[in-house]
Design an enzyme around this catalytic site. Structure first.
Site, PDB file in Angstrom:
ATOM      1  N   SER A  56      21.877  30.973  37.050  1.00 33.26           N
ATOM      2  CA  SER A  56      20.596  31.139  36.372  1.00 33.26           C
ATOM      3  C   SER A  56      19.689  31.566  36.314  1.00 33.26           C
ATOM      4  O   SER A  56      18.302  32.236  35.785  1.00 33.26           O
ATOM      5  CB  SER A  56      19.923  29.507  36.389  1.00 33.26           C
ATOM      6  OG  SER A  56      20.421  28.492  35.859  1.00 33.26           O
ATOM      7  N   GLY A 275      10.038  35.215  41.675  1.00 37.00           N
ATOM      8  CA  GLY A 275      11.860  34.781  41.492  1.00 37.00           C
ATOM      9  C   GLY A 275      12.482  33.680  40.136  1.00 37.00           C
ATOM     10  O   GLY A 275      11.876  33.093  39.653  1.00 37.00           O
ATOM     11  N   HIS A 276      14.067  33.837  40.836  1.00 35.66           N
ATOM     12  CA  HIS A 276      14.657  32.952  40.800  1.00 35.66           C
ATOM     13  C   HIS A 276      15.665  32.475  41.424  1.00 35.66           C
ATOM     14  O   HIS A 276      16.343  33.272  41.793  1.00 35.66           O
ATOM     15  CB  HIS A 276      14.555  33.014  39.260  1.00 35.66           C
ATOM     16  CG  HIS A 276      14.958  31.905  38.179  1.00 35.66           C
ATOM     17  ND1 HIS A 276      16.204  30.766  37.699  1.00 35.66           N
ATOM     18  CD2 HIS A 276      14.343  30.883  37.055  1.00 35.66           C
ATOM     19  CE1 HIS A 276      15.901  29.851  37.120  1.00 35.66           C
ATOM     20  NE2 HIS A 276      15.177  30.149  36.868  1.00 35.66           N
ATOM     21  N   ASP A 277      16.755  31.171  40.933  1.00 32.77           N
ATOM     22  CA  ASP A 277      18.160  31.507  41.304  1.00 32.77           C
ATOM     23  C   ASP A 277      18.702  31.026  40.758  1.00 32.77           C
ATOM     24  O   ASP A 277      18.634  30.626  39.623  1.00 32.77           O
ATOM     25  CB  ASP A 277      17.220  29.850  42.675  1.00 32.77           C
ATOM     26  CG  ASP A 277      16.403  29.731  43.958  1.00 32.77           C
ATOM     27  OD1 ASP A 277      16.435  31.434  43.763  1.00 32.77           O
ATOM     28  OD2 ASP A 277      15.964  29.077  44.409  1.00 32.77           O
TER      29      ASP A 277
END
Length: 425
Positions: A56, A275-277
């Site tokens: 993702s 941010g993102h994971d």
């Protein structure tokens, strides 16, 4: 200065992670260290330029292209999606902005494989006619993969080329990236990782999500290329809007307190990070950016145990360079449970059953429908433990002993878990 190669080795062994790459960029200096193997069957060693699935984190790339189109005055976040994409069978009130911040209300975990052809996104969008609307657009947050496929299809229509081609033209080539791909026939030209189950470390049977999920989660890249993409969001003012808070995130897991235009905004000890994971088929990726410290950290893993490695490693990295650590996970507390949440909850691709067994609640997660095509662990049981606030609606659970606790919240109408609204049936 910390020996990051040694610490990655030590923490990865403790977390039972098969392979990983840690990349750190701090004020112009880059450190990239690999660990383990890409594939436990072949024994191929992980290298600094190995490719891992970003999952993702791909959404931030798709959102960046939407921002470019907005700068070019070819769309606005307030535009209804059906104005720009008339064939989209969705609520006419849903805007581009709703899709970027997961507030469209579309039941978003539709993972139907619509083929390998260049029309796969178009065919996927047609399927949304049969997908539930979980809530009124703009009234709640529920993580929505389908919304980003819609955005990807919008990019295709406005650019008159596939999403993959636009990604290359708008981001990959301008940034000079040589280890970023979207298709398996491209990935096989590099050293590419394959996922391994958290339970026993065995290699998964399916490598990648369907091409139709591309704009939501099929970018595969090296850690170095991901750093270059992240640096773009530190240096190019066009993308600053993506870091502006749009929706509060009440669960607060990992310090996640607000959502920008796709970027997650974190509070780590009073410092603002974004941010993102990403999670695919037992490949977990993590990206955190601290603008004040001019610090970027990414961790790419090919193990379902990736989170067990990320949290302690991120604490060490950010303590070293920014003086803050990854926030502590919520913890279980002692408290009574009752039957108010016992029952079935269901959304696209997932059925959740909550049962009471003696003095505790047990949640059974069952993958359904098209999700079964790549669900390596289709049925999983989770013990629910009460947590603060002690009101009988807030619980924590974890994948297995040694994994961090994650929150689950119940209301009379739904359960909120993994960032998603799952209605009670």
């Amino acid at each position: 200065m910390a020996d990051w190669a040694r610490r990655l080795d030590e923490l990865a062994v403790a977390a039972d992670v098969t392979g990983a790459v840690l990349a750190i960029w701090h004020d112009g200096e880059t450190t990239i260290v690999p660990y383990g193997v890409l594939n436990s069957t072949t024994g191929v060693r992980t290298t600094a330029d190995s490719l891992f699935q970003l999952g993702s984190i791909s959404k931030a790339w798709t959102a960046s292209m939407i921002v470019q189109l907005a700068v070019e005055e070819r769309l606005r976040p307030a535009d209804p999606i059906v104005k720009l994409l008339p064939e989209a069978p969705v609520d006419p009130r849903i805007t581009v902005g709703h899709l970027l911040i997961h507030t469209s209300g579309i039941d978003g975990d539709l993972f139907t494989d619509t083929g390998r052809g260049d029309d796969c996104l178009q065919r996927y969008v047609e399927l949304l006619a049969d997908v539930d609307q979980l809530f009124e657009p703009g009234t709640a947050y529920s993580y929505c993969n389908a919304g980003f496929v819609l955005l990807g299809r919008l990019i295709e229509v406005l650019d008159d080329r596939t999403w993959d081609e636009s990604l290359k033209a708008r981001l990959i080539e301008p940034l000079g990236l040589t280890h970023t791909v979207t298709l398996p026939e491209e990935a096989i030209l590099h050293n590419a990782a394959v996922g391994h189950l958290a339970t026993d470390g065995s290699r998964v049977k399916t490598w990648q999500l369907p091409r139709s999920i591309g704009p939501a989660g099929t970018i595969t890249a090296s850690a170095s290329d991901l750093l270059e993409f992240a640096k773009l969001h530190l240096t190019d003012e066009r993308y600053a809007v993506m870091q502006e808070p749009q929706v509060p995130f009440a669960a607060g897991i990992g310090g996640f307190v607000d959502l920008g235009l796709t970027w997650r905004i974190f509070d780590w000890g009073g410092r603002r990070l974004f941010g993102h994971d990403g999670t695919t088929i037992s490949q977990l990726a993590f990206l955190r950016i601290d603008p004040e410290a001019r610090l970027i950290m990414c961790l790419l893993t090919n193990s379902g145990n990736g989170t067990r490695l990320f949290e302690p490693l991120a604490s060490e990295v950010f303590t070293q360079y920014a003086g803050v650590a990854h926030p502590e996970a919520p913890q279980p507390i002692d408290g009574p449970v009752d039957d108010r949440h016992v029952g079935r909850y269901e959304r696209a691709g997932v059925r959740v059953d909550v049962d009471r067994r003696g003095d505790e609640l047990v949640l059974t997660y069952q993958a359904t429908g098209d999700r079964l095509a790549f669900a390596e662990d289709p049925v999983h049981e989770y013990e629910l433990r009460p947590t603060e606030p002690a009101d009988g609606n807030h619980f924590v659970t974890r994948e297995a002993p040694g994994h961090p606790w994650v929150p689950i919240t119940f209301t009379p109408t739904h359960v909120f878990t993994s960032g998603r609204v799952t209605p009670r049936r």
